[in-house]
Design a protein around this motif. Structure first.
Motif, PDB file in Angstrom:
ATOM      1  N   ARG A  24       2.053   5.305  10.230  1.00 46.07           N
ATOM      2  CA  ARG A  24       1.015   5.172  11.247  1.00 46.07           C
ATOM      3  C   ARG A  24      -0.342   4.766  10.662  1.00 46.07           C
ATOM      4  NH1 ARG A  24       2.654   5.531  16.247  1.00 46.07           N
ATOM      5  NH2 ARG A  24       0.629   6.247  16.902  1.00 46.07           N
ATOM      6  N   TRP A  25      -0.422   4.551   9.385  1.00 48.51           N
ATOM      7  CA  TRP A  25      -1.695   4.156   8.777  1.00 48.51           C
ATOM      8  C   TRP A  25      -1.418   2.966   7.878  1.00 48.51           C
ATOM      9  CZ3 TRP A  25      -6.570   5.161   9.773  1.00 48.51           C
ATOM     10  CH2 TRP A  25      -7.534   4.765   8.848  1.00 48.51           C
ATOM     11  N   ARG A  26      -2.141   1.886   8.120  1.00 46.96           N
ATOM     12  CA  ARG A  26      -1.886   0.665   7.352  1.00 46.96           C
ATOM     13  C   ARG A  26      -3.208   0.036   6.949  1.00 46.96           C
ATOM     14  NH1 ARG A  26       1.975  -4.348   9.218  1.00 46.96           N
ATOM     15  NH2 ARG A  26       1.657  -5.593   7.347  1.00 46.96           N
ATOM     16  N   ALA A  27      -3.285  -0.431   5.742  1.00 48.46           N
ATOM     17  CA  ALA A  27      -4.475  -1.111   5.250  1.00 48.46           C
ATOM     18  C   ALA A  27      -4.217  -2.611   5.216  1.00 48.46           C
ATOM     19  CB  ALA A  27      -4.813  -0.610   3.850  1.00 48.46           C
ATOM     20  N   TYR A  28      -5.243  -3.385   5.553  1.00 51.67           N
ATOM     21  CA  TYR A  28      -5.173  -4.842   5.495  1.00 51.67           C
ATOM     22  C   TYR A  28      -6.248  -5.329   4.539  1.00 51.67           C
ATOM     23  CZ  TYR A  28      -2.294  -4.784   9.710  1.00 51.67           C
ATOM     24  OH  TYR A  28      -1.292  -4.563  10.616  1.00 51.67           O
ATOM     25  N   LEU A  34      -8.567 -12.561   7.541  1.00 46.85           N
ATOM     26  CA  LEU A  34      -9.130 -13.892   7.732  1.00 46.85           C
ATOM     27  C   LEU A  34      -8.066 -14.938   8.060  1.00 46.85           C
ATOM     28  CD1 LEU A  34     -11.867 -13.934   4.953  1.00 46.85           C
ATOM     29  CD2 LEU A  34     -12.194 -13.766   7.438  1.00 46.85           C
ATOM     30  N   GLN A  35      -6.819 -14.677   7.694  1.00 44.45           N
ATOM     31  CA  GLN A  35      -5.732 -15.605   8.001  1.00 44.45           C
ATOM     32  C   GLN A  35      -5.304 -15.516   9.460  1.00 44.45           C
ATOM     33  OE1 GLN A  35      -2.612 -14.725   5.235  1.00 44.45           O
ATOM     34  NE2 GLN A  35      -3.707 -15.608   3.507  1.00 44.45           N
ATOM     35  N   ARG A  36      -5.695 -14.448  10.142  1.00 42.03           N
ATOM     36  CA  ARG A  36      -5.328 -14.275  11.538  1.00 42.03           C
ATOM     37  C   ARG A  36      -6.139 -15.217  12.416  1.00 42.03           C
ATOM     38  NH1 ARG A  36      -2.359  -9.970  12.457  1.00 42.03           N
ATOM     39  NH2 ARG A  36      -3.048  -9.758  14.604  1.00 42.03           N
ATOM     40  N   ASP A  37      -5.628 -15.537  13.593  1.00 46.95           N
ATOM     41  CA  ASP A  37      -6.326 -16.396  14.538  1.00 46.95           C
ATOM     42  C   ASP A  37      -7.721 -15.851  14.819  1.00 46.95           C
ATOM     43  OD1 ASP A  37      -6.687 -18.490  16.413  1.00 46.95           O
ATOM     44  OD2 ASP A  37      -6.076 -17.154  18.048  1.00 46.95           O
ATOM     45  N   LYS A  38      -8.736 -16.606  14.492  1.00 45.43           N
ATOM     46  CA  LYS A  38     -10.138 -16.236  14.684  1.00 45.43           C
ATOM     47  C   LYS A  38     -10.486 -14.921  13.994  1.00 45.43           C
ATOM     48  CE  LYS A  38     -10.271 -18.583  19.104  1.00 45.43           C
ATOM     49  NZ  LYS A  38     -10.406 -18.431  20.544  1.00 45.43           N
ATOM     50  N   LEU A  41      -9.171  -8.753  14.785  1.00 41.79           N
ATOM     51  CA  LEU A  41      -8.913  -7.392  14.305  1.00 41.79           C
ATOM     52  C   LEU A  41      -7.914  -6.678  15.202  1.00 41.79           C
ATOM     53  CD1 LEU A  41     -12.496  -6.285  13.259  1.00 41.79           C
ATOM     54  CD2 LEU A  41     -10.646  -7.116  11.823  1.00 41.79           C
ATOM     55  N   ASP A  42      -7.314  -7.408  16.137  1.00 41.25           N
ATOM     56  CA  ASP A  42      -6.305  -6.839  17.021  1.00 41.25           C
ATOM     57  C   ASP A  42      -4.985  -6.818  16.262  1.00 41.25           C
ATOM     58  OD1 ASP A  42      -4.892  -5.879  19.157  1.00 41.25           O
ATOM     59  OD2 ASP A  42      -4.842  -7.788  20.235  1.00 41.25           O
ATOM     60  N   VAL A  43      -4.845  -5.821  15.405  1.00 42.97           N
ATOM     61  CA  VAL A  43      -3.657  -5.718  14.561  1.00 42.97           C
ATOM     62  C   VAL A  43      -2.777  -4.570  15.038  1.00 42.97           C
ATOM     63  CG1 VAL A  43      -4.722  -6.761  12.536  1.00 42.97           C
ATOM     64  CG2 VAL A  43      -4.915  -4.319  12.882  1.00 42.97           C
ATOM     65  N   PHE A  44      -1.506  -4.796  15.030  1.00 43.98           N
ATOM     66  CA  PHE A  44      -0.564  -3.742  15.383  1.00 43.98           C
ATOM     67  C   PHE A  44       0.773  -4.051  14.736  1.00 43.98           C
ATOM     68  CE2 PHE A  44      -0.352  -6.974  18.609  1.00 43.98           C
ATOM     69  CZ  PHE A  44       0.995  -7.158  18.821  1.00 43.98           C
ATOM     70  N   TRP A  45       1.484  -3.029  14.458  1.00 47.64           N
ATOM     71  CA  TRP A  45       2.792  -3.210  13.844  1.00 47.64           C
ATOM     72  C   TRP A  45       3.799  -2.221  14.415  1.00 47.64           C
ATOM     73  CZ3 TRP A  45      -1.378  -0.889  11.882  1.00 47.64           C
ATOM     74  CH2 TRP A  45      -1.263   0.434  11.486  1.00 47.64           C
ATOM     75  N   LEU A  46       3.316  -1.211  15.129  1.00 45.15           N
ATOM     76  CA  LEU A  46       4.217  -0.235  15.719  1.00 45.15           C
ATOM     77  C   LEU A  46       4.753  -0.773  17.036  1.00 45.15           C
ATOM     78  CD1 LEU A  46       2.095   2.966  15.113  1.00 45.15           C
ATOM     79  CD2 LEU A  46       4.024   2.149  13.772  1.00 45.15           C
TER      80      LEU A  46
END
Length: 87
Positions: A24-28, A34-38, A41-46
């Motif tokens: 439940r805790w992930r570091a980027y 910066l590689q993400r679209d624009k 910060l809308d990151v999710f993996w669960l």
């Protein structure tokens, strides 16, 4: 909160990895963001397993009732906050 470690962010350790995909805790890294679209910060993996089985979703009217109840609850929470500031 224990994973977040607000008292010392430098000792945070991710609970997510390729070996522990339910962590439940992930570091980027900055580069990953910066590689993400624009640089989103809308990151999710669960993933919610109950929502991936499209054959067993509740009926639309049940979903609509749940949405309305969630909205009523959210509105009541906001009214409590606003009411507290009006005093």
């Amino acid at each position: 909160m224990a994973c977040y470690r607000p008292e010392n962010r430098h000792v945070r350790e991710p609970t997510w990895s390729g070996d522990t995909p339910d962590g439940r805790w992930r570091a980027y890294s900055r580069e990953e963001l910066l590689q993400r679209d624009k640089a989103s910060l809308d990151v999710f993996w669960l993933k919610d397993a109950s929502m991936t089985d499209l054959e067993n979703l509740p009926e639309p009217d049940v979903l609509a009732e749940e949405i309305v109840e969630n909205l009523r609850s959210a509105l009541a929470s906001f009214e409590t906050v606003v009411g507290g500031h009006r005093r």
